[in-house]
Design a protein around this motif. Structure first.
Motif, PDB file in Angstrom:
ATOM      1  N   ILE A   1       0.822  -1.269  -0.007  1.00 35.59           N
ATOM      2  CA  ILE A   1      -0.080  -0.102  -0.103  1.00 35.59           C
ATOM      3  C   ILE A   1       0.904   1.168   0.110  1.00 35.59           C
ATOM      4  CG2 ILE A   1      -1.538   1.454   1.244  1.00 35.59           C
ATOM      5  CD1 ILE A   1      -3.058  -1.308   2.261  1.00 35.59           C
ATOM      6  N   ARG A   2       1.819   1.077   0.661  1.00 43.62           N
ATOM      7  CA  ARG A   2       2.920   2.411   0.804  1.00 43.62           C
ATOM      8  C   ARG A   2       3.418   2.464  -0.547  1.00 43.62           C
ATOM      9  NH1 ARG A   2       6.340   0.349   4.070  1.00 43.62           N
ATOM     10  NH2 ARG A   2       4.871   0.603   5.762  1.00 43.62           N
ATOM     11  N   ALA A   3       3.817   1.518  -1.332  1.00 39.07           N
ATOM     12  CA  ALA A   3       4.345   1.640  -2.771  1.00 39.07           C
ATOM     13  C   ALA A   3       3.396   2.196  -3.680  1.00 39.07           C
ATOM     14  CB  ALA A   3       4.730   0.449  -3.146  1.00 39.07           C
ATOM     15  N   LEU A   4       2.127   1.843  -3.375  1.00 39.26           N
ATOM     16  CA  LEU A   4       1.023   2.299  -3.975  1.00 39.26           C
ATOM     17  C   LEU A   4       0.773   3.872  -4.105  1.00 39.26           C
ATOM     18  CD1 LEU A   4      -1.213   1.262  -6.193  1.00 39.26           C
ATOM     19  CD2 LEU A   4      -2.816   1.125  -4.320  1.00 39.26           C
ATOM     20  N   GLY A   5       1.180   4.379  -2.906  1.00 33.42           N
ATOM     21  CA  GLY A   5       1.064   5.827  -2.721  1.00 33.42           C
ATOM     22  C   GLY A   5       2.069   6.753  -3.355  1.00 33.42           C
ATOM     23  N   ASN A   6       2.973   5.956  -3.949  1.00 37.44           N
ATOM     24  CA  ASN A   6       4.165   6.803  -4.486  1.00 37.44           C
ATOM     25  C   ASN A   6       3.590   7.738  -5.692  1.00 37.44           C
ATOM     26  OD1 ASN A   6       6.093   7.167  -7.107  1.00 37.44           O
ATOM     27  ND2 ASN A   6       7.494   6.593  -5.489  1.00 37.44           N
ATOM     28  N   ARG A   7       3.963   9.008  -5.533  1.00 38.81           N
ATOM     29  CA  ARG A   7       3.333   9.942  -6.605  1.00 38.81           C
ATOM     30  C   ARG A   7       3.461   9.527  -7.956  1.00 38.81           C
ATOM     31  NH1 ARG A   7       5.939  16.051  -6.475  1.00 38.81           N
ATOM     32  NH2 ARG A   7       7.544  14.776  -7.473  1.00 38.81           N
ATOM     33  N   GLN A   8       4.594   9.014  -8.185  1.00 41.25           N
ATOM     34  CA  GLN A   8       4.802   8.623  -9.868  1.00 41.25           C
ATOM     35  C   GLN A   8       3.979   7.345 -10.043  1.00 41.25           C
ATOM     36  OE1 GLN A   8       6.608   9.680 -12.380  1.00 41.25           O
ATOM     37  NE2 GLN A   8       7.121  11.718 -10.971  1.00 41.25           N
ATOM     38  N   VAL A   9       3.535   6.573  -9.226  1.00 40.15           N
ATOM     39  CA  VAL A   9       2.823   5.371  -9.318  1.00 40.15           C
ATOM     40  C   VAL A   9       1.260   5.894  -9.371  1.00 40.15           C
ATOM     41  CG1 VAL A   9       1.770   3.374  -8.345  1.00 40.15           C
ATOM     42  CG2 VAL A   9       4.298   3.495  -8.108  1.00 40.15           C
ATOM     43  N   LEU A  10       0.812   6.707  -8.781  1.00 40.35           N
ATOM     44  CA  LEU A  10      -0.659   7.470  -9.034  1.00 40.35           C
ATOM     45  C   LEU A  10      -0.453   8.198 -10.203  1.00 40.35           C
ATOM     46  CD1 LEU A  10      -0.944   8.754  -5.605  1.00 40.35           C
ATOM     47  CD2 LEU A  10      -1.858   6.522  -6.389  1.00 40.35           C
TER      48      LEU A  10
END
Length: 403
Positions: free
Chosen positions: A193-202
Motif C-alpha cells: 500500500i505504501r508503494a501504491l501511494g508513490n506520486r509517480q505510481v499514482l
C-alpha cells in the motif's frame, strides 16, 4: 524466452477472450434471456467492475501467498466465474458470474507481470511482460472472433464453457511450467500500500485511466461505426475485430523492446500517435479500405501504451510492485468503462456515430499531458530498472544507471 511465459500467455488468452467476447454476444444474450441490448450491456460493466474491485482486494489478500500459488488460485476463480456464466439460469445470475470472472483479472496480470519480469535477465523485463500480454492480443485475433461465431451458432453458453476449458488448460500450464516463487517477508500489505501511494505510481495510474479511455471510447462502438458509417455488413464485424487484434499484437511486439530501451519516450510516442490516429479515423471511417487500415493502426498504437505503463508503475513501486501492477489493470478497466460512457454520451447527444473518435483523441491528449507532467516531476538522477535474477527466492530490486 522461458516456457513459463507461454503459460502466462495462455492464461492471458483466456482472460482476453472472456473480457471482449461479450460485446459481440449482447444481442444473443438479450434475445435468449428476454432483455434489451442496452440492459445486456451491464454484463460488460459487471466484468469491468469485478476487475476494479478484485485487483487491489485479491492482491492484498494474497500478499503472503507464493506467486505461483496465487496465479493458480486466480485462474481457478476465473474458471469458476465462466462456468457459472455458462450455467446461469437468469440474467441476474449471469451478471454475478461475469462479476466473479472479472475479480481475478487485475490480480492475475499484476502478479503475472512481476513473475514475467523475474524470469528473464536485466534489460529484457519489458519484453517478457509484453510476451505475456501477447496472449491478450491473440485473443482479439482468434479467441474473440471464434468465440463470437461459436456463440452465434451454438448459443452464448457454449462460448463460456469453452473459455472455462481454456481456464483449466491455463491452470495445468501454470502448474507445469512456472517455477516456485515464494513471497519475501517484507512484501506485506502495508509495504504494498505504501508503494501504491508513490506520486509517480499514482500519476502512472491516472495516465492509464485517461490515455486508454481514448481507445475504448472508439472500440466500444467500432462495430456500429463500421456498419452505420463505413457500410460494412454485420457478418464483417468479426473480421474488423480481428484486424484490431492484429494491430494490438503488432503494438505489443514493438512495445517490449522499445520500452526496455526508453520507457518514457515510448509512452509519450504511443499516446501522441493514439491521439493523431483517432483524429485521422474521423475522416478515414468513411472509406472502407482506409477505415480497415486505420483500425489496425489504432489497435497497434493503443496497445503500445500498456507495456510502458505496466513497467512504469512496477519500477516506481520499487520493492513492492505487485499491488501497483495489479491496480494498473483496475485503471485500464476504469478507462474501459469511462471511455465507453463518454463515447456513448457523444452519440446520445446526436453528434454522430463518428463523434467517439474525437472524444477519444481528447482523452488521449489528457493522458499524454499527465504522462509528460509525471516525467517532468520525476527527479530521479538516473534510470530505474527492475532486475530479475535466476534465484527462486530473490526479489525485484532497483538498479540505477546514471546518464
Amino acid at each position: 524466452m522461458p516456457l513459463a511465459l507461454l503459460a502466462l500467455a495462455i492464461s492471458a488468452f483466456g482472460i482476453g477472450t472472456t473480457e471482449f467476447v461479450m460485446m459481440g454476444l449482447l444481442p444473443n444474450v438479450a434475445n435468449d434471456l428476454g432483455t434489451s441490448v442496452p440492459t445486456a450491456g451491464y454484463l460488460v460493466s459487471a466484468y469491468a467492475l469485478g476487475v476494479v474491485i478484485g485487483a487491489p482486494l485479491l492482491t492484498a489478500l494474497g500478499s503472503r501467498i507464493p506467486r505461483k500459488r496465487m496465479l493458480l488460485l486466480m485462474m481457478a476463480v476465473f474458471t469458476a466465474g465462466n462456468l457459472a456464466s455458462a450455467l446461469a439460469p437468469n440474467f441476474g445470475l449471469l451478471v454475478a458470474g461475469r462479476l466473479l470472472a472479472g475479480l481475478p483479472h487485475g490480480a492475475f496480470f499484476g502478479v503475472g507481470a512481476v513473475v514475467a519480469a523475474r524470469l528473464v535477465k536485466e534489460g529484457r523485463q519489458a519484453r517478457a511482460v509484453a510476451t505475456m500480454f501477447l496472449g491478450l492480443t491473440v485473443a482479439n485475433i482468434v479467441g474473440v472472433p471464434a468465440a463470437t461465431l461459436l456463440g452465434q451458432h451454438l448459443g452464448w453458453r457454449a462460448t463460456f464453457l469453452v473459455v472455462a476449458a481454456i481456464g483449466l488448460l491455463a491452470m495445468a500450464s501454470l502448474a507445469k511450467l512456472v517455477p516456485h516463487m515464494p513471497r519475501d517477508a517484507q512484501h506485506g500489505v502495508k509495504q504494498e500500500i505504501r508503494a501504491l501511494g508513490n506520486r509517480q505510481v499514482l500519476l502512472g495510474l491516472l495516465t492509464a485511466v485517461f490515455g486508454f479511455a481514448g481507445v475504448f471510447a472508439v472500440y466500444s462502438y467500432l462495430a456500429s461505426m463500421m456498419t452505420e458509417v463505413t457500410g460494412f455488413t454485420e457478418s464483417t464485424v468479426p473480421v474488423v475485430l480481428a484486424l484490431f487484434g492484429i494491430g494490438m499484437t503488432l503494438g505489443a511486439l514493438a512495445a517490449g523492446p522499445l520500452t526496455d530501451r526508453a520507457l518514457r519516450p515510448t509512452l509519450y510516442g504511443s499516446l501522441g500517435a493514439l491521439a493523431v490516429t483517432l483524429v485521422v479515423f474521423d475522416f478515414t471511417v468513411h472509406v472502407k479500405w482506409a477505415a480497415l487500415a486505420t483500425v489496425v493502426v489504432l489497435g497497434a498504437v493503443g496497445f503500445m501504451t500498456t507495456t510502458p505503463l505496466q513497467m512504469l508503475v512496477m519500477r516506481k513501486a520499487e520493492h513492492a510492485p505487485t499491488l501497483a501492477s495489479a491496480s494498473n489493470h483496475s485503471a485500464f478497466n476504469l478507462a474501459n468503462a469511462g471511455g465507453a460512457w463518454l463515447g456513448g454520451v457523444a452519440i446520445a447527444a446526436h453528434w454522430g456515430w463518428t463523434s467517439p473518435t474525437l472524444v477519444g483523441a481528447v482523452l488521449a491528449v489528457v493522458g499524454l499531458a499527465i504522462a509528460v507532467t509525471a516525467g517532468l516531476l520525476d527527479r530521479d538522477p538516473g534510470r530505474s530498472r527492475i532486475i530479475a535474477t535466476s534465484e527462486p527466492g530473490a526479489t525485484l530490486h532497483k538498479h540505477t544507471q546514471v546518464g
